[in-house]
Design a protein around this motif. Structure first.
Motif, short mmCIF file in Angstrom:
data_model
loop_
_atom_site.label_atom_id
_atom_site.label_comp_id
_atom_site.label_asym_id
_atom_site.label_seq_id
_atom_site.Cartn_x
_atom_site.Cartn_y
_atom_site.Cartn_z
N ILE A 6 0.81 -1.22 0.00
CA ILE A 6 0.00 0.00 0.00
C ILE A 6 0.85 1.27 0.00
CG2 ILE A 6 -1.76 1.31 1.23
CD1 ILE A 6 -2.81 -1.20 -0.07
N GLU A 14 -4.64 5.23 -2.16
CA GLU A 14 -5.66 5.98 -1.42
C GLU A 14 -6.16 5.26 -0.18
OE1 GLU A 14 -8.55 6.69 -4.44
OE2 GLU A 14 -7.53 8.49 -5.23
N SER A 15 -5.83 3.97 -0.07
CA SER A 15 -6.26 3.21 1.11
C SER A 15 -5.24 3.27 2.25
CB SER A 15 -6.51 1.74 0.73
OG SER A 15 -5.30 1.10 0.36
#
Length: 308
Positions: free
Chosen positions: A46, A197-198
């Motif tokens: 991520i 975006e997470s």
């Protein structure tokens, strides 16, 4: 004043996400094993996606490139400064936990707390400068920091660890795309953007679960942990801010690096303390308590950015 309002709003959002993580941890929705899986996914997939996405979203600009070089320089300076201050404070201090405390005081949890705040305040350009800090951080923490905690002296092994770091690799990929102006199709950009975006919700939820798992009563009674709060969250950021103010270092680059430097104790402290048979309670406690307290201290330092 706009920056102050944005800061308060952003910290409020982070706090709500931490509470959600805490509830998930207490109710068993996310178990200890689940937290480890999420943490591994965050750091190895991520966060690298978020870094690459920042480079993909920026048009080539010589000023940004110049600022990026400045960010690398300030990152080296701020981290080595924190290491120096920590070493001097611990030099004559009588404690069996010197290595863990030095690590906890020297290295900040930029990826978990710093990145989301930088993203909220400064957007993709801010994340490019934050990636410079992350690169320098990984180089230092997996060389000098790892060597101190483990007693490892094999230079080749340490270099290999740094080069294989997902964050280091993502910065290299991002820079290549940015500097060479390599066109990236939307079918590739979109998944990277969605993953990046997470970062904020996943990192805050992990922190909430971590707090839910901790033994807060015993942690709160430990004086060395509160000393860590004073040094990691107040003294080092205040001294760094003072130096920046004195030498006229401001703007977006100075602000981004200061936020990274003011972030709570690196989560790696707990991992390495456990791995190399140091005091696990101190390692975990410094991470948990500085993270909780940083909701206040990071807000204060972010508001002070108006004066840089």
């Amino acid at each position: 004043m706009d920056l102050a309002l944005v800061t308060l709003q952003q910290v409020g959002i982070l706090f709500v996400l931490i509470v959600i993580g805490y509830v998930c941890g207490k109710t068993g929705v996310i178990t200890s094993e689940g937290k480890k899986v999420l943490s591994n996914f965050l750091i190895k997939a991520i966060v690298p996606a978020m870094i690459v996405n920042a480079y993909l979203n920026m048009e080539f600009d010589t000023q940004i490139l110049s600022n990026l070089l400045l960010a690398f320089g300030l990152s080296f300076g701020s981290i080595f400064f924190a290491m120096l201050v920590s070493g001097l404070l611990l030099w004559k201090m009588k404690t069996k936990n010197k290595k863990v405390l030095w690590f906890a005081w020297s290295y900040s949890n930029a990826a978990y707390m710093g990145f989301p705040l930088v993203k909220g305040l400064f957007g993709d350009e801010g994340m490019i400068y934050a990636s410079a800090f992350a690169t320098v951080f990984n180089i230092i923490i997996w060389s000098i920091g790892y060597a101190i905690m483990s007693g490892e002296t094999d230079g080749k092994k340490l270099v290999k660890t740094v080069l294989k770091s997902p964050v280091t690799c993502s910065v290299v990929v991002g820079l290549l795309v940015y500097l060479c102006r390599i066109p990236v199709p939307e079918i590739i950009k979109a998944p990277i953007r969605m993953m990046g975006e997470s970062t904020t919700p996943i990192s805050m939820i992990i922190i909430g679960v971590m707090i839910a798992e901790s033994r807060l009563k015993s942690i709160l009674a430990n004086k060395e942990i509160w000393l860590t709060v004073a040094v990691r969250l107040v003294l080092i950021p205040a001294l760094t801010f003072g130096l920046y103010y004195l030498f006229g270092i401001g703007g977006m680059v100075g602000s981004v690096i200061l936020i990274q430097a003011a972030s709570p104790t690196a989560a790696t402290t707990s991992v390495l303390a456990t791995q190399f048979n140091h005091d696990e309670a101190i390692g975990a406690g410094t991470v948990v308590i500085t993270t909780i307290c940083s909701i206040v201290t990071l807000t204060i330092f972010a508001l002070l950015l108006n004066y840089l």
